[in-house]
Design a protein around this motif. Sequence first.
Motif, PDB file in Angstrom:
ATOM      1  N   SER A   3       0.842  -1.184   0.000  1.00 54.89           N
ATOM      2  CA  SER A   3       0.000   0.000   0.000  1.00 54.89           C
ATOM      3  C   SER A   3       0.883   1.242   0.000  1.00 54.89           C
ATOM      4  CB  SER A   3      -0.884  -0.015   1.247  1.00 54.89           C
ATOM      5  OG  SER A   3      -1.550   1.212   1.404  1.00 54.89           O
ATOM      6  N   SER A   4       0.356   2.328  -0.530  1.00 57.82           N
ATOM      7  CA  SER A   4       1.068   3.607  -0.476  1.00 57.82           C
ATOM      8  C   SER A   4       0.594   4.441   0.711  1.00 57.82           C
ATOM      9  CB  SER A   4       0.869   4.371  -1.778  1.00 57.82           C
ATOM     10  OG  SER A   4      -0.511   4.638  -1.978  1.00 57.82           O
ATOM     11  N   ALA A   5      -0.246   3.869   1.565  1.00 59.41           N
ATOM     12  CA  ALA A   5      -0.757   4.583   2.737  1.00 59.41           C
ATOM     13  C   ALA A   5       0.399   5.017   3.629  1.00 59.41           C
ATOM     14  CB  ALA A   5      -1.719   3.699   3.515  1.00 59.41           C
ATOM     15  N   GLN A   6       0.237   6.186   4.236  1.00 61.94           N
ATOM     16  CA  GLN A   6       1.262   6.718   5.123  1.00 61.94           C
ATOM     17  C   GLN A   6       0.920   6.547   6.601  1.00 61.94           C
ATOM     18  OE1 GLN A   6       4.278   8.151   3.874  1.00 61.94           O
ATOM     19  NE2 GLN A   6       3.420   7.025   2.153  1.00 61.94           N
ATOM     20  N   THR A   7      -0.339   6.245   6.901  1.00 62.21           N
ATOM     21  CA  THR A   7      -0.779   6.067   8.287  1.00 62.21           C
ATOM     22  C   THR A   7      -1.663   4.810   8.375  1.00 62.21           C
ATOM     23  OG1 THR A   7      -2.840   7.310   8.054  1.00 62.21           O
ATOM     24  CG2 THR A   7      -0.846   8.579   8.637  1.00 62.21           C
ATOM     25  N   PRO A   8      -1.800   4.251   9.563  1.00 62.44           N
ATOM     26  CA  PRO A   8      -2.721   3.114   9.707  1.00 62.44           C
ATOM     27  C   PRO A   8      -4.150   3.450   9.277  1.00 62.44           C
ATOM     28  CG  PRO A   8      -1.260   3.201  11.591  1.00 62.44           C
ATOM     29  CD  PRO A   8      -1.021   4.463  10.781  1.00 62.44           C
ATOM     30  N   GLU A   9      -4.597   4.644   9.568  1.00 67.00           N
ATOM     31  CA  GLU A   9      -5.953   5.049   9.183  1.00 67.00           C
ATOM     32  C   GLU A   9      -6.106   5.078   7.662  1.00 67.00           C
ATOM     33  OE1 GLU A   9      -4.038   6.626  11.495  1.00 67.00           O
ATOM     34  OE2 GLU A   9      -5.136   5.798  13.212  1.00 67.00           O
ATOM     35  N   GLU A  10      -5.114   5.612   6.955  1.00 64.23           N
ATOM     36  CA  GLU A  10      -5.141   5.607   5.485  1.00 64.23           C
ATOM     37  C   GLU A  10      -5.147   4.175   4.961  1.00 64.23           C
ATOM     38  OE1 GLU A  10      -2.049   7.815   3.495  1.00 64.23           O
ATOM     39  OE2 GLU A  10      -2.392   9.580   4.747  1.00 64.23           O
ATOM     40  N   TYR A  11      -4.365   3.312   5.585  1.00 60.91           N
ATOM     41  CA  TYR A  11      -4.306   1.915   5.163  1.00 60.91           C
ATOM     42  C   TYR A  11      -5.682   1.273   5.282  1.00 60.91           C
ATOM     43  CZ  TYR A  11      -2.685  -2.847   4.561  1.00 60.91           C
ATOM     44  OH  TYR A  11      -2.524  -4.125   4.075  1.00 60.91           O
ATOM     45  N   LEU A  12      -6.321   1.438   6.431  1.00 66.34           N
ATOM     46  CA  LEU A  12      -7.644   0.847   6.650  1.00 66.34           C
ATOM     47  C   LEU A  12      -8.667   1.407   5.671  1.00 66.34           C
ATOM     48  CD1 LEU A  12      -7.656   0.846  10.542  1.00 66.34           C
ATOM     49  CD2 LEU A  12      -7.304  -1.121   9.024  1.00 66.34           C
ATOM     50  N   HIS A  13      -8.596   2.694   5.427  1.00 64.60           N
ATOM     51  CA  HIS A  13      -9.531   3.334   4.505  1.00 64.60           C
ATOM     52  C   HIS A  13      -9.387   2.776   3.085  1.00 64.60           C
ATOM     53  CE1 HIS A  13     -12.225   6.407   3.011  1.00 64.60           C
ATOM     54  NE2 HIS A  13     -11.330   6.707   2.079  1.00 64.60           N
ATOM     55  N   SER A  14      -8.189   2.347   2.729  1.00 65.13           N
ATOM     56  CA  SER A  14      -7.931   1.875   1.367  1.00 65.13           C
ATOM     57  C   SER A  14      -8.324   0.411   1.133  1.00 65.13           C
ATOM     58  CB  SER A  14      -6.448   2.042   1.032  1.00 65.13           C
ATOM     59  OG  SER A  14      -5.665   1.100   1.750  1.00 65.13           O
ATOM     60  N   LEU A  15      -8.709  -0.292   2.175  1.00 64.32           N
ATOM     61  CA  LEU A  15      -9.009  -1.722   2.043  1.00 64.32           C
ATOM     62  C   LEU A  15     -10.305  -1.966   1.290  1.00 64.32           C
ATOM     63  CD1 LEU A  15      -8.162  -2.904   5.670  1.00 64.32           C
ATOM     64  CD2 LEU A  15      -6.818  -3.308   3.595  1.00 64.32           C
ATOM     65  N   PRO A  16     -10.372  -3.076   0.558  1.00 64.84           N
ATOM     66  CA  PRO A  16     -11.635  -3.450  -0.088  1.00 64.84           C
ATOM     67  C   PRO A  16     -12.672  -3.814   0.981  1.00 64.84           C
ATOM     68  CG  PRO A  16      -9.988  -5.164  -0.419  1.00 64.84           C
ATOM     69  CD  PRO A  16      -9.304  -4.020   0.260  1.00 64.84           C
TER      70      PRO A  16
END
Length: 151
Positions: A3-16
């Motif tokens: 993932s290119s997410a920079q924070t855990p919150e961004e990572y979770l938001h990007s999940l299918p």
Amino acid sequence: MQSSAQTPEEYLHSLPAERKEAVIRIRTELLNNLPEGFEEGINYGMLSYHVPHSLYPSGYHAAPEKPLPFINLANQKNFIALYHMGLYSDPKLLQWFKEEFVEHSSKELDMGKSCIRFKSMKDIPFELIGELASKITPKEWMDTYNKVIKR
């Protein structure tokens, strides 16, 4: 899949959508059960639970600028992956986990050296993951890392 997410919150938001609830539940178990001293962040494009540089200044041997990894959680193409370095380095912990897994899941354990793969979201043993996360303190992990992995 990094993932290119920079924070855990961004990572979770990007999940299918079909994986989001399961990853959030695993994350919650990790955060609720990891001993004090581990920190959450993003490393290698996935959720990271690591020993920060403030406790282990030399960092990870392969990338000293990164904190010492312990557990990583990732959404991969065909499964959710939980990477637990303690399982790779501690045969007793690995044996305990294998024995407990059959008591907590109807599925066969799908595992590499440190990677546990969950292909079916309904068969993830969330409580067992929490218990596994609680088994090693940052100090114990640093000692094991120095003795077994960093040699």
